[in-house]
Design a protein around this motif. Structure first.
Motif, PDB file in Angstrom:
ATOM      1  N   ASN B  73       7.713   2.121  14.431  1.00  0.00           N
ATOM      2  CA  ASN B  73       8.829   2.267  12.988  1.00  0.00           C
ATOM      3  C   ASN B  73       8.626   2.914  11.956  1.00  0.00           C
ATOM      4  N   ILE B  74       7.353   1.466  11.718  1.00  0.00           N
ATOM      5  CA  ILE B  74       6.823   1.452  10.984  1.00  0.00           C
ATOM      6  C   ILE B  74       5.444   2.103  10.040  1.00  0.00           C
ATOM      7  N   ARG B  75       4.711   2.993  11.344  1.00  0.00           N
ATOM      8  CA  ARG B  75       3.725   2.892  11.739  1.00  0.00           C
ATOM      9  C   ARG B  75       4.076   4.955  10.854  1.00  0.00           C
ATOM     10  N   LYS B  76       5.242   5.278  11.299  1.00  0.00           N
ATOM     11  CA  LYS B  76       4.853   6.213  11.075  1.00  0.00           C
ATOM     12  C   LYS B  76       5.917   6.354   9.560  1.00  0.00           C
ATOM     13  N   GLN B  77       6.834   5.875   9.388  1.00  0.00           N
ATOM     14  CA  GLN B  77       6.807   5.759   7.763  1.00  0.00           C
ATOM     15  C   GLN B  77       5.477   5.309   6.463  1.00  0.00           C
ATOM     16  N   LEU B  78       4.323   4.918   7.202  1.00  0.00           N
ATOM     17  CA  LEU B  78       3.679   4.585   5.778  1.00  0.00           C
ATOM     18  C   LEU B  78       2.779   5.851   5.755  1.00  0.00           C
ATOM     19  N   LEU B  79       1.929   6.332   7.713  1.00  0.00           N
ATOM     20  CA  LEU B  79       1.354   7.539   7.737  1.00  0.00           C
ATOM     21  C   LEU B  79       1.804   8.735   6.545  1.00  0.00           C
ATOM     22  N   ARG B  80       1.204   9.483   5.703  1.00  0.00           N
ATOM     23  CA  ARG B  80       1.393  10.360   5.237  1.00  0.00           C
ATOM     24  C   ARG B  80       1.566  11.608   6.079  1.00  0.00           C
ATOM     25  N   PHE B  81       0.225  11.722   7.050  1.00  0.00           N
ATOM     26  CA  PHE B  81       0.196  12.869   7.305  1.00  0.00           C
ATOM     27  C   PHE B  81      -0.719  11.978   9.042  1.00  0.00           C
ATOM     28  N   GLN B  82      -0.332  12.733   9.910  1.00  0.00           N
ATOM     29  CA  GLN B  82      -1.041  12.098  11.248  1.00  0.00           C
ATOM     30  C   GLN B  82      -1.279  13.340  13.010  1.00  0.00           C
ATOM     31  N   GLN B  83      -1.842  12.827  13.372  1.00  0.00           N
ATOM     32  CA  GLN B  83      -2.639  14.097  14.276  1.00  0.00           C
ATOM     33  C   GLN B  83      -2.976  13.115  15.423  1.00  0.00           C
ATOM     34  N   SER B  84      -3.184  13.351  16.019  1.00  0.00           N
ATOM     35  CA  SER B  84      -4.003  12.623  17.342  1.00  0.00           C
ATOM     36  C   SER B  84      -5.480  11.993  16.866  1.00  0.00           C
ATOM     37  N   ASP B  85      -6.055  12.594  16.032  1.00  0.00           N
ATOM     38  CA  ASP B  85      -7.254  12.032  15.657  1.00  0.00           C
ATOM     39  C   ASP B  85      -7.719  12.359  14.086  1.00  0.00           C
ATOM     40  N   LYS B  86      -6.943  12.690  13.311  1.00  0.00           N
ATOM     41  CA  LYS B  86      -6.655  12.144  12.175  1.00  0.00           C
ATOM     42  C   LYS B  86      -5.656  11.776  11.747  1.00  0.00           C
ATOM     43  N   ALA B  87      -4.769  10.561  10.544  1.00  0.00           N
ATOM     44  CA  ALA B  87      -4.595  10.478  10.003  1.00  0.00           C
ATOM     45  C   ALA B  87      -4.601   9.278   8.468  1.00  0.00           C
ATOM     46  N   ASN B  88      -3.455  10.037   8.279  1.00  0.00           N
ATOM     47  CA  ASN B  88      -3.816   9.965   6.246  1.00  0.00           C
ATOM     48  C   ASN B  88      -2.771   9.009   5.895  1.00  0.00           C
ATOM     49  N   VAL B  89      -3.284   7.196   4.972  1.00  0.00           N
ATOM     50  CA  VAL B  89      -2.198   6.667   4.898  1.00  0.00           C
ATOM     51  C   VAL B  89      -2.886   6.160   3.487  1.00  0.00           C
ATOM     52  N   SER B  90      -1.968   5.240   2.687  1.00  0.00           N
ATOM     53  CA  SER B  90      -2.134   5.150   1.434  1.00  0.00           C
ATOM     54  C   SER B  90      -2.456   4.406   0.509  1.00  0.00           C
ATOM     55  N   PHE B  91      -2.571   2.742   0.133  1.00  0.00           N
ATOM     56  CA  PHE B  91      -2.047   1.603   0.427  1.00  0.00           C
ATOM     57  C   PHE B  91      -2.375   1.261  -1.335  1.00  0.00           C
ATOM     58  N   TYR B  92      -1.486   0.266  -1.849  1.00  0.00           N
ATOM     59  CA  TYR B  92      -2.149   0.351  -3.795  1.00  0.00           C
ATOM     60  C   TYR B  92      -2.468  -1.200  -3.059  1.00  0.00           C
ATOM     61  N   LEU B  93      -3.679  -1.314  -3.732  1.00  0.00           N
ATOM     62  CA  LEU B  93      -4.143  -2.942  -3.511  1.00  0.00           C
ATOM     63  C   LEU B  93      -4.473  -3.141  -5.396  1.00  0.00           C
ATOM     64  N   PRO B  94      -3.786  -4.405  -5.493  1.00  0.00           N
ATOM     65  CA  PRO B  94      -3.345  -4.631  -6.913  1.00  0.00           C
ATOM     66  C   PRO B  94      -5.175  -5.722  -7.403  1.00  0.00           C
ATOM     67  N   THR B  95      -5.785  -5.755  -6.751  1.00  0.00           N
ATOM     68  CA  THR B  95      -6.804  -6.567  -7.280  1.00  0.00           C
ATOM     69  C   THR B  95      -8.087  -5.784  -7.665  1.00  0.00           C
ATOM     70  N   ILE B  96      -7.899  -4.740  -8.011  1.00  0.00           N
ATOM     71  CA  ILE B  96      -8.473  -3.154  -8.324  1.00  0.00           C
ATOM     72  C   ILE B  96      -9.011  -3.905  -9.665  1.00  0.00           C
ATOM     73  N   HIS B  97     -10.078  -3.944  -9.808  1.00  0.00           N
ATOM     74  CA  HIS B  97     -10.605  -3.820 -11.557  1.00  0.00           C
ATOM     75  C   HIS B  97     -11.433  -3.273 -11.895  1.00  0.00           C
ATOM     76  N   CYS B  98     -12.474  -3.076 -11.300  1.00  0.00           N
ATOM     77  CA  CYS B  98     -13.618  -2.282 -11.980  1.00  0.00           C
ATOM     78  C   CYS B  98     -15.285  -1.360 -11.143  1.00  0.00           C
TER      79      CYS B  98
END
Lengths: 59, 819
Positions: B73-98
């Motif tokens: 359920n959650i996986r499907k909502q998070l993934l932007r693209f999905q194939q059997s051998d390739k998937a794409n996801v994007s995360f927000y990482l607040p601690t990136i700073h340098c």
């Protein structure tokens, strides 16, 4: 003077090529993030150095 | 008393010391964890890119904490693209700073097999990951990110629809096309300017003109499309804005030039037209620069988690919280958010409502009592019975209230809107008068001259003044840590005459409460015992006690210590025959007692501290004739303190509900006040949105703040008078820019109405007026901000009496309490 007409057409064609390149660059997302690449620019060099050091150690 | 020992990872001084196998020293286990991962993967180059102290510390979350990401359920909502051998996801990482963060995170494929590629967008603080779902699970990626110190922030907003395309792309394309056409039309027009004797062969003239026409057609149809659309919209809504004269000028330019080219075979105004559109688009681009990493339109979705563990057949199954129903039983762990209003079933609930109310003190909830959505459980596991579904909960309903539906607020009329209301009729009547004059004098030239007047009055400079000046001020203020949503918000700020403060978290500091000790004096040894006992606890009270005694912390922790912390029941600590208890005597009592070896030594009391410089801020604002009010959600216990801060004649309201706050602001607005609301926390969200300028105070890296017009860090609050003055000054600058463009217009109208307008004259005066407005606007706004900022810089130096909090201590302490 009619040669100038050909020149105009030629110059327009050259300019169109550059316009096309720009449009392609924008569409393919190269302008979406104009900040991160500036941070990335020095990274590869250091990596290569590390590899170079390593290989010289092995020798 | 102790020499400095820098931590291998974060380079800050080690108060407590954690050693790894090779004897390197770390300030906490979080730092050690990151270092070890990097070392094992040959990624220690990271430390060469690192400047100063690192701000990232390994997260204490376990792989199991992320398992819910793998449910279909959650996986499907998070993934932007999905194939059997390739998937794409994007995360927000607040601690990136340098730049070291970018370096490390883009080497994720080296850290984890199955990750194909990772790419950082630094300003958005996002990582875009391509991975092979057959080799690696989503949960493992999220866990790894947490392990190296970049815990992804996954919330309800991560799955809501987002525009995947950069909205600027469209503008870039139009600017590119307009610029191309502008340049080439100039090239084609240039020969006609030089040809003063009309010696050019007529067919060449036509070729140049046809080329210009074709290019100008592209400009009008494609590049200027947004202006046509906007003008059409404003006509439809019967709202006269600056788009109307723009479109009018553009059409007249185009039609007149087409006539010149095809019928009169004369030089055209196409260069002016293309330049005009190009400059306008550039102005738009300048104005549109925004902060990608800040979200001003945040709603409850970015505060709530994606899933909660729901009881299904005696098992706790991660379930998307949008699917939770009334009557569901759910389980929360330490740090989890209460997803919807619920009744406590089991366990000891210590709820931190800090981002609901701004109040950091935890609330103890008894079995059978109601917990409100948005509270955070601190402590052990609890289970809850949901009373309401997510979108029925009290706070969520606030969002569905009137002010949150943007259409209900009257449109703000900007200065340029107001001017265009006068501008359009004036320009039209001038052309009618000029037309009448020429009708009686030289009727043949009437249309030519009317169109010339309309061409030359085209409000290009007028249109540029506001984006250039506001846009530049916006950027300069952002560099000083005052982040304003957009240029319109800045303009709204210049009209403010009534300022409303929230109390908790706005006027008082959430974290820096003053700690007071009452009781028998403590010896050095006792102080060191207290430091040892509190260093391991994550409770805010223990942390402030530790801060006070940390200099007494011994170099090395003794080996045989016993430490136990029970939620709500204090700390028990044993070391070398000494027994220490720190906690509350009675649950309800205020203050924390210290018992050493069976003897009660004294009590620690915490007093909420008012931010530095607030009193002088209030006095300054009063001196500037701003009306002030204070609204607090708390009871009246702080009334005396607040009266001392605000002085007389300031309405102080206590025990306000979020609705009361909202209504207070609405009342003032009905009395024609322009109200600014300063607040934090979700309970101010309604008021912030309703106000004419909502200012959100945020402490944690500007991550958590409700929807608002501007976000600032708490210690920037004292700069408010200067910021208000800058906004007012910006408005004056705009009047100046209007004057400049008006001067050019007067000259232009004189030339046009006397029938002397030539394409060359138009091609010079139009860009000239735009350029002078741009130069004036840039210089003016720079001087303006500098003038006020020299004050600000000094004030800030004075107000920075407390040291910036070190995040790593907090993280490490959290880890230890869990272990």
């Amino acid at each position: 003077m009619s040669v100038i007409v050909i020149l105009i057409v030629a110059s327009l064609l050259v300019a169109l090529i550059f316009l096309g390149a720009f449009l392609w660059a924008v569409r393919s997302g190269q302008y979406d993030d104009d900040y991160t690449p500036s941070l990335r620019i020095f990274h590869d060099e250091t990596i290569n150095k590390q590899h170079a050091n390593k290989s010289s150690e092995h020798n | 008393m102790s020499h400095k020992l820098p931590c291998q990872h974060c380079n800050s001084d080690c108060v407590t010391k954690v050693y790894n196998e090779s004897g390197e020293v770390f300030c906490c286990t979080g730092c050690k964890q990151v270092y070890e991962i990097l070392q094992n993967n040959n990624l220690c180059d990271y430390y060469r890119f690192q400047e100063g102290t690192s701000k990232v510390v390994g997260s204490s979350k376990l792989l199991d904490d992320y398992r819910y990401l793998d449910t279909e359920n959650i996986r499907k909502q998070l993934l932007r693209f999905q194939q059997s051998d390739k998937a794409n996801v994007s995360f927000y990482l607040p601690t990136i700073h340098c730049s070291a963060c970018v370096w490390l995170l883009e080497r994720l494929p080296q850290l984890q097999q199955g990750v194909l590629q990772s790419k950082i967008d630094f300003l958005r603080k996002e990582v875009d990951i391509w991975f092979n779902p057959a080799q690696v699970q989503l949960s493992e990626i999220a866990f790894l990110l947490g392990q190296v110190g970049y815990e992804p922030k996954i919330d309800l907003e991560s799955v809501s629809e987002k525009a995947s395309k950069n909205p600027n792309r469209d503008l870039y394309l139009r600017i590119g096309v307009a610029g191309f056409c502008f340049g080439n039309i100039m090239l084609a027009s240039f020969p006609t300017y030089l040809d003063t004797q009309n010696s050019m062969e007529p067919y060449l003239m036509d070729v140049f003109s046809y080329v210009s026409f074709a290019l100008a057609l592209v400009v009008v149809v494609y590049a200027a499309a947004p202006y046509w659309k906007a003008a059409f919209m404003s006509l439809k809504m019967r709202h006269l804005d600056l788009n109307i004269p723009i479109v009018l000028g553009m059409s007249v330019l185009f039609l007149r030039s087409t006539y010149e080219v095809f019928i009169a075979h004369q030089a055209s105004y196409f260069d002016t037209l293309a330049g005009f559109v190009f400059f306008m688009l550039l102005g738009k681009w300048f104005q549109q620069k925004s902060y990608d990493n800040l979200r001003f339109d945040r709603d409850y979705k970015s505060f709530f988690p994606l899933s909660a563990r729901k009881k299904i057949n005696d098992k706790w199954i991660p379930t998307p919280i949008t699917q939770l129903q009334k009557g569901d039983e759910i389980q929360l762990q330490h740090g989890d958010l209460v997803p919807a209003d619920a009744v406590l079933q089991e366990g000891i609930a210590q709820i931190d409502y800090s981002f609901v109310t701004g109040e950091s003190e935890r609330v103890q909830v008894n079995k059978g009592d109601l917990l409100y959505a948005g509270g955070r459980q601190m402590g052990g596991k609890i289970s809850l019975l949901l009373e309401k579904a997510l979108n029925q909960s009290y706070l969520i309903k606030l969002w569905q209230e009137v002010p949150f539906q943007s259409s209900n607020k009257p449109l703000y009329a900007t200065l340029t809107d107001k001017i265009s209301k006068i501008f359009v009729p004036v320009v039209l009547s001038i052309s009618v008068i000029v037309g009448i004059y020429w009708y009686f004098n030289e009727v043949d030239r009437m249309w030519e001259i009317i169109s010339a007047v309309l061409i030359i009055t085209c409000p290009c400079a007028l249109l540029l003044s506001s984006p250039i000046i506001w846009g530049n001020i916006l950027r300069l203020l952002a560099a000083k840590g005052i982040l304003i949503k957009d240029t319109q918000a800045l303009e709204q700020l210049s009209d403010i005459d009534f300022i409303v403060f929230d109390k908790t978290g706005t006027l008082t500091e959430v974290q820096n409460a003053i700690l007071q000790y009452e009781g028998a004096p403590l010896s050095e040894e006792e102080k060191s015992l207290i430091a040892m006992a509190t260093v391991q606890s994550g409770h805010p009270m223990s942390r402030s006690i530790f801060e006070k005694f940390k200099t007494y912390m011994p170099e090395k922790m003794p080996e045989d210590v016993f430490f136990e912390e029970r939620v709500g029941a204090g700390i028990h600590f044993n070391v070398a025959r000494h027994y220490i208890f720190i906690g509350k005597k009675e649950r309800s009592e205020n203050g924390t007692i210290i018992v050493i070896d069976g003897k009660e030594k004294g009590v620690f009391l915490q007093e909420r501290k008012i931010r530095t410089g607030i009193k002088s801020l209030i006095n300054t604002l009063k001196g500037l004739h701003y009306k002030i009010a204070m609204l607090s959600g708390d009871g009246v216990q702080d009334e005396k303190m607040m009266e001392a801060v605000f002085g007389e004649n300031v309405p102080l309201k206590f025990a306000c509900s979020p609705y009361d706050k909202l209504n207070f602001i609405r009342e003032k607005q009905e009395k024609n006040h322009k109200v600014m609301m300063i607040g934090d926390g979700l309970n101010d969200a309604g008021a912030l949105k309703q106000s004419d300028f909502g200012l959100a105070i945020s402490e944690q890296n500007l991550q958590f703040s409700p929807a608002s017009h501007a976000i600032i860090e708490g210690n920037n609050l004292v700069k408010m008078p200067e910021v208000l003055a800058i906004a007012k000054g910006g408005k004056k600058l705009i009047y100046g820019a209007l004057l400049i463009s008006l001067l050019y217009n007067v000259v232009g109208i004189y030339v046009a109405s006397s029938g002397m307008l030539s394409p060359l004259f138009a091609a010079i005066i139009m860009p000239l007026s735009s350029v002078s407005v741009v130069i004036y606007g840039m210089l003016g706004s720079n001087i303006l901000v500098k003038k006020y900022y020299s004050h600000i810089a000094r004030d800030i130096a004075d107000s920075l009496t407390f040291a910036p909090q070190k995040t790593s201590t907090k993280f490490s302490l959290d880890i230890k309490t869990q272990v």
